[in-house]
Design an enzyme around this catalytic site. Structure first.
Site, PDB file in Angstrom:
ATOM      1  N   ASN A  62      93.028 -17.566 -41.469  1.00  0.00           N
ATOM      2  CA  ASN A  62      94.369 -17.812 -40.929  1.00  0.00           C
ATOM      3  C   ASN A  62      94.314 -18.452 -39.541  1.00  0.00           C
ATOM      4  O   ASN A  62      93.404 -18.186 -38.748  1.00  0.00           O
ATOM      5  CB  ASN A  62      95.223 -16.535 -40.912  1.00  0.00           C
ATOM      6  CG  ASN A  62      94.545 -15.331 -40.318  1.00  0.00           C
ATOM      7  OD1 ASN A  62      93.341 -15.154 -40.427  1.00  0.00           O
ATOM      8  ND2 ASN A  62      95.318 -14.479 -39.673  1.00  0.00           N
ATOM      9  N   TYR A  68     105.260 -18.770 -33.780  1.00  0.00           N
ATOM     10  CA  TYR A  68     104.696 -18.060 -34.931  1.00  0.00           C
ATOM     11  C   TYR A  68     104.770 -18.787 -36.284  1.00  0.00           C
ATOM     12  O   TYR A  68     103.773 -18.861 -36.991  1.00  0.00           O
ATOM     13  CB  TYR A  68     105.326 -16.665 -35.069  1.00  0.00           C
ATOM     14  CG  TYR A  68     104.920 -15.688 -33.979  1.00  0.00           C
ATOM     15  CD1 TYR A  68     104.083 -16.073 -32.936  1.00  0.00           C
ATOM     16  CD2 TYR A  68     105.377 -14.381 -33.994  1.00  0.00           C
ATOM     17  CE1 TYR A  68     103.711 -15.194 -31.944  1.00  0.00           C
ATOM     18  CE2 TYR A  68     105.015 -13.482 -32.998  1.00  0.00           C
ATOM     19  CZ  TYR A  68     104.182 -13.889 -31.977  1.00  0.00           C
ATOM     20  OH  TYR A  68     103.816 -13.012 -30.996  1.00  0.00           O
ATOM     21  N   CYS A  73      98.631 -19.141 -43.228  1.00  0.00           N
ATOM     22  CA  CYS A  73      97.785 -18.108 -43.834  1.00  0.00           C
ATOM     23  C   CYS A  73      96.476 -18.713 -44.341  1.00  0.00           C
ATOM     24  O   CYS A  73      96.411 -19.891 -44.710  1.00  0.00           O
ATOM     25  CB  CYS A  73      98.494 -17.474 -45.014  1.00  0.00           C
ATOM     26  SG  CYS A  73      99.975 -16.562 -44.612  1.00  0.00           S
ATOM     27  N   GLU A  75      94.934 -18.268 -47.191  1.00  0.00           N
ATOM     28  CA  GLU A  75      94.959 -18.748 -48.588  1.00  0.00           C
ATOM     29  C   GLU A  75      95.443 -20.188 -48.653  1.00  0.00           C
ATOM     30  O   GLU A  75      94.917 -21.013 -49.397  1.00  0.00           O
ATOM     31  CB  GLU A  75      95.900 -17.880 -49.442  1.00  0.00           C
ATOM     32  CG  GLU A  75      95.480 -16.434 -49.565  1.00  0.00           C
ATOM     33  CD  GLU A  75      96.106 -15.547 -48.492  1.00  0.00           C
ATOM     34  OE1 GLU A  75      96.207 -15.983 -47.327  1.00  0.00           O
ATOM     35  OE2 GLU A  75      96.480 -14.409 -48.810  1.00  0.00           O
ATOM     36  N   CYS A 112     100.672 -13.166 -49.448  1.00  0.00           N
ATOM     37  CA  CYS A 112     102.110 -13.108 -49.157  1.00  0.00           C
ATOM     38  C   CYS A 112     102.858 -13.987 -50.165  1.00  0.00           C
ATOM     39  O   CYS A 112     102.253 -14.733 -50.946  1.00  0.00           O
ATOM     40  CB  CYS A 112     102.383 -13.564 -47.729  1.00  0.00           C
ATOM     41  SG  CYS A 112     102.281 -15.356 -47.500  1.00  0.00           S
ATOM     42  N   CYS A 115     102.117 -17.764 -49.964  1.00  0.00           N
ATOM     43  CA  CYS A 115     100.785 -18.104 -50.492  1.00  0.00           C
ATOM     44  C   CYS A 115     100.767 -17.964 -52.005  1.00  0.00           C
ATOM     45  O   CYS A 115     100.175 -18.785 -52.706  1.00  0.00           O
ATOM     46  CB  CYS A 115      99.713 -17.219 -49.865  1.00  0.00           C
ATOM     47  SG  CYS A 115      99.409 -17.643 -48.149  1.00  0.00           S
TER      48      CYS A 115
END
Ligand code: THU
Length: 163
Positions: A62, A68, A73, A75, A112, A115
């Site tokens: 990540n 933010y 991520c 993945e 998540c 992803c």
């Protein structure tokens, strides 16, 4: 309600040592990649490793940002890189693992929603399943044969079509 439908998923959980050599290797790649994560804000390190049909392994982690939502991520870094570098080679398996610098992870680690949706897109692209190995902090591994087992009602390209 008359027509009830029960939808279930099958999760296989086995210990790392019971995995075959290829799966162990993929998870080991994810674990070593996790240590290179750029996660100064969350302290939550995630590693992902993707095995392609040509035997190539792409590992990633990540990447966070002070704004933010600009971060990404592990993945997605891994599968987008695979898609960019090997656009016509299928993805066999993705291994995912995580570690927190702040606490001991007790919950099951799973990709998540964003992803999962991205993995689903690559299943559609390659017209074939992507196996997912979810490596847990107790060194056990959950295995699913397709993202549809984690995201049974995912949005699919067929949903955009007018029948
Ligand atoms: N993260 C991942 O890399 N993969 C997931 O599936 C969930 C969360 C990262 C994003 C962020 O850098 C950190 O974990 C905390 O959410």
């Amino acid at each position: 309600m008359k027509n009830k439908k029960v939808i279930t998923s099958t999760f296989l959980q086995i210990s790392f040592s019971e995995l075959n050599e290829n799966d162990q290797k993929l998870i080991s790649n994810a674990i070593s990649s996790l240590n290179d994560a750029y996660a100064p804000y969350s302290g939550f390190l995630v590693g992902a490793a993707v095995l392609l049909d040509n035997g190539e392994i792409i590992s990633a982690n990540n990447q966070e940002n002070v704004a933010y939502p600009s971060g990404l991520c592990a993945e997605r870094v891994a599968i987008y890189y695979a898609g960019a570098k090997f656009p016509s080679i299928g993805i066999k398996t993705i291994a995912i693992t995580a570690k927190s610098k702040k606490f001991e992870i007790k919950d099951i680690i799973s990709p998540c929603g964003a992803c999962s949706q991205s993995i689903a897109e690559y299943e559609v692209k390659q017209e074939g399943n992507i196996r997912i190995l979810l490596h847990q902090s107790d060194n056990s591994v959950f295995i699913v044969e397709s993202i549809s087992e984690l995201l049974p009602f995912m949005f699919k390209s067929q949903d955009l079509k007018n029948y």
